[in-house]
Design a protein around this motif. Structure first.
Motif, PDB file in Angstrom:
ATOM      1  N   GLY A 122      38.928 -48.259  -7.808  1.00 33.49           N
ATOM      2  CA  GLY A 122      39.852 -48.609  -6.733  1.00 33.49           C
ATOM      3  C   GLY A 122      40.975 -47.623  -6.503  1.00 33.49           C
ATOM      4  O   GLY A 122      41.774 -47.799  -5.588  1.00 33.49           O
ATOM      5  N   ILE A 123      41.069 -46.573  -7.333  1.00 33.27           N
ATOM      6  CA  ILE A 123      42.114 -45.568  -7.151  1.00 33.27           C
ATOM      7  C   ILE A 123      41.448 -44.245  -6.801  1.00 33.27           C
ATOM      8  O   ILE A 123      40.702 -43.689  -7.617  1.00 33.27           O
ATOM      9  N   PRO A 124      41.671 -43.729  -5.611  1.00 31.02           N
ATOM     10  CA  PRO A 124      41.003 -42.477  -5.215  1.00 31.02           C
ATOM     11  C   PRO A 124      41.416 -41.311  -6.107  1.00 31.02           C
ATOM     12  O   PRO A 124      42.534 -41.279  -6.632  1.00 31.02           O
ATOM     13  N   LEU A 125      40.525 -40.358  -6.268  1.00 28.47           N
ATOM     14  CA  LEU A 125      40.870 -39.151  -7.007  1.00 28.47           C
ATOM     15  C   LEU A 125      41.871 -38.319  -6.224  1.00 28.47           C
ATOM     16  O   LEU A 125      41.860 -38.309  -4.996  1.00 28.47           O
ATOM     17  N   THR A 126      42.723 -37.600  -6.940  1.00 25.67           N
ATOM     18  CA  THR A 126      43.623 -36.658  -6.288  1.00 25.67           C
ATOM     19  C   THR A 126      42.812 -35.492  -5.740  1.00 25.67           C
ATOM     20  O   THR A 126      41.651 -35.283  -6.093  1.00 25.67           O
ATOM     21  N   GLU A 127      43.443 -34.703  -4.887  1.00 22.63           N
ATOM     22  CA  GLU A 127      42.764 -33.541  -4.312  1.00 22.63           C
ATOM     23  C   GLU A 127      42.304 -32.579  -5.400  1.00 22.63           C
ATOM     24  O   GLU A 127      41.222 -32.002  -5.323  1.00 22.63           O
ATOM     25  N   GLN A 128      43.131 -32.417  -6.437  1.00 22.53           N
ATOM     26  CA  GLN A 128      42.765 -31.485  -7.499  1.00 22.53           C
ATOM     27  C   GLN A 128      41.533 -31.974  -8.259  1.00 22.53           C
ATOM     28  O   GLN A 128      40.649 -31.191  -8.610  1.00 22.53           O
ATOM     29  N   ALA A 129      41.467 -33.278  -8.506  1.00 15.71           N
ATOM     30  CA  ALA A 129      40.305 -33.843  -9.185  1.00 15.71           C
ATOM     31  C   ALA A 129      39.058 -33.720  -8.325  1.00 15.71           C
ATOM     32  O   ALA A 129      37.958 -33.446  -8.828  1.00 15.71           O
ATOM     33  N   LEU A 130      39.206 -33.918  -7.025  1.00  9.32           N
ATOM     34  CA  LEU A 130      38.068 -33.773  -6.119  1.00  9.32           C
ATOM     35  C   LEU A 130      37.558 -32.328  -6.130  1.00  9.32           C
ATOM     36  O   LEU A 130      36.344 -32.088  -6.062  1.00  9.32           O
ATOM     37  N   ARG A 131      38.476 -31.369  -6.218  1.00 12.13           N
ATOM     38  CA  ARG A 131      38.063 -29.965  -6.291  1.00 12.13           C
ATOM     39  C   ARG A 131      37.255 -29.716  -7.567  1.00 12.13           C
ATOM     40  O   ARG A 131      36.267 -28.987  -7.553  1.00 12.13           O
TER      41      ARG A 131
END
Length: 312
Positions: free
Chosen positions: A285-294
């Motif tokens: 339920g908590i989206p990944l941060t942009e850095q984690a998505l990278r």
């Protein structure tokens, strides 16, 4: 929690740094503010949200249950604010932050290297922890790491999935792998197209130690219940590779190995009716941060480069 009126972005930035460092004084030094200023800002933040976020002790600070939940949302706000400032107000790229806990996979290290090299920031605070299966789940559950990387298969998935559900975590598949053995290039089996379990009899079996949680279900290697006359447990990849070379031992893994990082080791397919599903875990339920998505994108790219099809 109580009302959040009056919470400032600066307070959230302070809180994220304190949680990452485990120390108010260390976070204050990193952000070039005085310790009283940092401490006062955190106390005011706790008053405004109406709950205690940190447990203070002589050894530093740790997150409360409320603090663990609050940190997930605070990270999102801080990162999005940094991207907003950079995009619309010409600000400098914000300080990049990401912590990853993982089983012992060279493709994860390779993806992490790519992520760090590609980080568009003058300052960053990254962490990569190769650790035990139980600790990976605990790291992500307590927000010590934003995501973890581990595997599941027919044998362990019920236990792993239940533990993840109980911890409020979800598993996202990354790829399916056929089991291979990792051995030294000098091993007589290194030139074989395939090996059988019988071929491994008499060779030292090398496995990663799981500490107090040394259940078969938490083993990093498949076929953990199979008996072996010669067993050696280790705690890191460098040691396990040295023992492959020095003792002719083997371990069972995904078959994805980097010549750049592990030039003395080869992967040979293992003739068993098994599959290894490798994926990443994160807070449900908590989206990944942009850095984690990278980082996830880099993992997919690295795996694809070895000819392995990734899962959506």
């Amino acid at each position: 929690m109580g009302a959040t009126s009056g919470i400032t972005l600066q307070q959230l930035r302070y809180f994220v740094e304190v949680a990452a460092e485990g120390s108010i004084s260390a976070a204050a030094d990193l952000l070039y503010v005085s310790q009283p200023t940092m401490s006062g800002a955190i106390k005011d933040l706790e008053q405004r949200v109406g709950c205690t976020l940190l447990i203070r002790s002589a050894r530093g600070v740790s997150l409360t249950v409320d603090g663990t939940e609050f940190l997930g949302y605070a990270r999102q706000v801080v990162e999005q604010a940094g991207l907003l400032e950079q995009r619309y107000f010409g600000g400098q790229p914000s300080r990049r932050m990401l912590a990853v806990s993982t089983q012992h996979y060279s493709f994860v290290v390779e993806a992490f290297v790519r992520m760090v090299r590609g980080a568009d920031a003058a300052e960053y605070a990254f962490a990569l922890r190769e650790t035990r299966t139980w600790d990976i789940i605990e790291d992500v559950r307590t927000f010590r790491s934003e995501l973890g990387v581990l595997y599941r298969n027919d044998f362990n998935h019920k236990v792993i999935d239940k533990l993840l559900r109980d911890s409020g975590l979800g598993f996202t598949p990354l790829f399916l792998a056929t089991p291979h053995i990792f051995i030294a290039r000098s091993n007589p089996l290194a030139d074989r197209e395939r090996v059988t379990l019988d071929d491994l009899d008499g060779l030292p079996r090398l496995t990663f130690d799981q500490g107090a949680n040394n259940s078969f279900y938490f083993a990093e290697e498949i076929l953990s219940t199979r008996s072996s006359a010669q067993d050696i447990r280790v705690s890191d990849r460098a040691t396990i590779f040295n023992l492959m070379i020095g003792l002719g031992g083997y371990t069972i893994s995904t078959g994805i190995i980097s010549d750049d990082f592990d030039p003395s080791i080869v992967a040979v397919p293992l003739d068993v009716d098994e599959r290894i599903e490798v994926g990443w875990i994160g807070q449900s339920g908590i989206p990944l941060t942009e850095q984690a998505l990278r980082f996830v994108a880099e993992m997919r790219d690295v795996v694809s480069g070895y000819g392995v099809e990734t899962l959506s």
